[in-house]
Design an enzyme around this catalytic site. Structure first.
Site, short mmCIF file in Angstrom:
data_model
loop_
_atom_site.label_atom_id
_atom_site.label_comp_id
_atom_site.label_asym_id
_atom_site.label_seq_id
_atom_site.Cartn_x
_atom_site.Cartn_y
_atom_site.Cartn_z
N SER A 1 0.90 -0.97 -0.11
CA SER A 1 0.01 -0.07 0.11
C SER A 1 0.94 1.14 -0.08
CB SER A 1 -0.70 0.05 1.19
OG SER A 1 -1.49 1.25 1.36
N TYR B 1 -1.83 -0.69 10.73
CA TYR B 1 -2.01 -1.18 9.20
C TYR B 1 -0.55 -0.97 8.73
CZ TYR B 1 -3.75 -1.15 4.55
OH TYR B 1 -3.94 -1.43 3.27
P1 NDP Z 1 -11.56 -5.75 0.09
O1 NDP Z 1 -12.10 -5.63 1.60
O2 NDP Z 1 -12.65 -5.56 -0.93
O3 NDP Z 1 -10.92 -7.25 -0.25
C1 NDP Z 1 -10.11 -7.95 0.90
C2 NDP Z 1 -9.90 -9.45 0.42
O4 NDP Z 1 -9.43 -10.06 1.50
C3 NDP Z 1 -11.54 -10.16 0.62
O5 NDP Z 1 -11.36 -10.98 -0.60
C4 NDP Z 1 -11.38 -10.84 1.81
O6 NDP Z 1 -12.18 -12.23 1.68
C5 NDP Z 1 -10.00 -11.16 2.13
N1 NDP Z 1 -9.61 -11.52 3.38
C6 NDP Z 1 -9.81 -10.73 4.73
N2 NDP Z 1 -9.48 -11.70 5.70
C7 NDP Z 1 -9.01 -12.73 5.04
C8 NDP Z 1 -8.59 -14.23 5.63
N3 NDP Z 1 -8.30 -13.94 6.89
N4 NDP Z 1 -8.23 -14.87 5.03
C9 NDP Z 1 -8.53 -14.89 3.79
N5 NDP Z 1 -8.99 -13.86 2.85
C10 NDP Z 1 -9.09 -12.86 3.62
O7 NDP Z 1 -10.35 -5.07 0.00
P2 NDP Z 1 -9.30 -4.54 -1.03
O8 NDP Z 1 -9.61 -5.32 -2.22
O9 NDP Z 1 -9.27 -3.21 -1.17
O10 NDP Z 1 -7.97 -5.05 -0.71
C11 NDP Z 1 -7.06 -6.00 -1.22
C12 NDP Z 1 -5.62 -5.69 -0.74
O11 NDP Z 1 -5.37 -4.32 -1.60
C13 NDP Z 1 -5.36 -5.62 0.76
O12 NDP Z 1 -4.33 -6.22 0.93
C14 NDP Z 1 -5.30 -4.16 1.13
O13 NDP Z 1 -4.53 -3.72 2.28
C15 NDP Z 1 -4.57 -3.48 -0.38
N6 NDP Z 1 -5.01 -2.42 -0.36
C16 NDP Z 1 -6.25 -1.85 -0.70
C17 NDP Z 1 -6.27 -0.28 -0.80
C18 NDP Z 1 -7.63 0.36 -1.15
O14 NDP Z 1 -7.70 1.48 -1.17
N7 NDP Z 1 -8.54 -0.29 -1.48
C19 NDP Z 1 -5.37 0.64 -0.79
C20 NDP Z 1 -3.79 0.06 -0.71
C21 NDP Z 1 -3.90 -1.37 -0.47
P3 NDP Z 1 -13.20 -12.97 2.63
O15 NDP Z 1 -13.58 -11.91 3.71
O16 NDP Z 1 -14.08 -13.61 1.79
O17 NDP Z 1 -12.17 -13.78 3.53
#
Ligand code: NDP
Length: 248
Positions: free
Chosen positions: A143, A156
């Site tokens: 990020s 975070y």
């Molecule tokens: P979302 O919340 O849309 O997606 C997060 C994903 O992580 C979901 O598919 C969720 O699936 C999964 N997840 C969460 N906990 C677990 C777990 N314990 N085991 C397996 N899967 C898990 O967010 P984003 O798409 O935005 O996030 C994706 C990545 O991008 C993250 O690492 C985030 O930190 C990073 N990011 C996002 C930014 C943004 O502005 N959106 C900016 C910078 C980085 P489920 O709940 O079904 O398990």
């Protein structure tokens, strides 16, 4: 017509929404067979069906990256059922922002377990096979918070700084092996990530900040990942920082 990733197998964690979902579709579009994993089985099964309907190959595997057994099983099952593992996208993440004074220890632990330990465990499990085949690509989703910490992002940012450090160390360890490591650092992306912020004040402030911007779409980050994993073997895209144009 041939595609860049024809014959390759990719695994995307956190594929049930946001960046992970878009990345799975994009890598499938580039020709890869894709294992899509997350905890929400219904979501990843629907995604796998969508990919198959569009002519791709996909496998849904329910896995919680904080469970070592799940991490090992998702990688073993991918190798067994899709015939290998060439690209691992460590995308699963949570962003439970709060000022330190109000931070819940369980939230801090969960961020460490998902964002950092889950990513390290999946990498640890995937690496031997990649080294054996003298090729492979590990894409770690960090990020902007992996480069700078802001108020309320301490826990975070600590996990994302950790992702960057782990990835750079791994890159050096694997430089001679043909295995590549890429860090992706998104700015604000329109996903579910912010909806889980437990601190109401922080949640509101984030929502306001995002309203004033033309935020990125998950597909924008998927395109950056596609770029990194479709370069010729001599090219290692180490790091990509991608912000909305109007993000400060
Ligand atoms: P979302 O919340 O849309 O997606 C997060 C994903 O992580 C979901 O598919 C969720 O699936 C999964 N997840 C969460 N906990 C677990 C777990 N314990 N085991 C397996 N899967 C898990 O967010 P984003 O798409 O935005 O996030 C994706 C990545 O991008 C993250 O690492 C985030 O930190 C990073 N990011 C996002 C930014 C943004 O502005 N959106 C900016 C910078 C980085 P489920 O709940 O079904 O398990």
């Amino acid at each position: 017509t041939p595609h860049d990733l024809d014959g390759d197998v990719a695994l995307v964690t956190g594929a049930s929404s946001g960046i992970g979902r878009a990345t799975a579709k994009t890598l499938a579009d580039a020709g890869a067979a894709v294992a899509v994993t997350a905890r929400r089985t219904d979501r990843i099964e629907t995604l796998a069906e969508e990919i198959e309907d569009e002519g791709g190959e996909a496998l849904a595997i329910t896995a919680d990256v904080t469970e070592t057994d799940d991490v090992e099983r998702m990688i073993e099952q991918t190798r067994e059922e899709l015939g290998g593992l060439d690209v691992l996208v460590n995308n699963a993440g949570v962003m439970l922002l709060a000022p330190v004074i109000r931070a819940d220890l369980e939230d801090l632990q969960q961020m460490l377990d998902v964002n950092l330990m889950g990513l390290m465990a999946a990498t640890r499990k995937a690496l031997p096979g990649m080294l054996e085949q003298d090729s492979g690509h590990i894409v770690n989703i960090s990020s902007v918070a992996g480069r700078r910490a802001n108020e309320t992002s301490g826990g975070y940012a600590a996990t994302k700084f950790g992702v960057n450090a782990f990835s750079e160390s791994l890159r050096k360890e694997t430089a001679d092996s043909g295995v590549r490591v890429t860090v992706i650092e998104p700015g604000a992306v329109d996903t579910e990530l912010g909806q889980h912020i437990p601190d109401e004040q922080v949640q509101e402030r984030m929502a306001e900040m995002v309203q004033d911007m033309t935020v990125l779409q998950p597909e924008d980050i998927a395109a950056a990942i596609r770029y990194a994993v479709t370069q010729p073997p001599r090219v290692s895209v180490n790091e990509l920082l991608v912000r909305p144009t109007d993000q400060q």
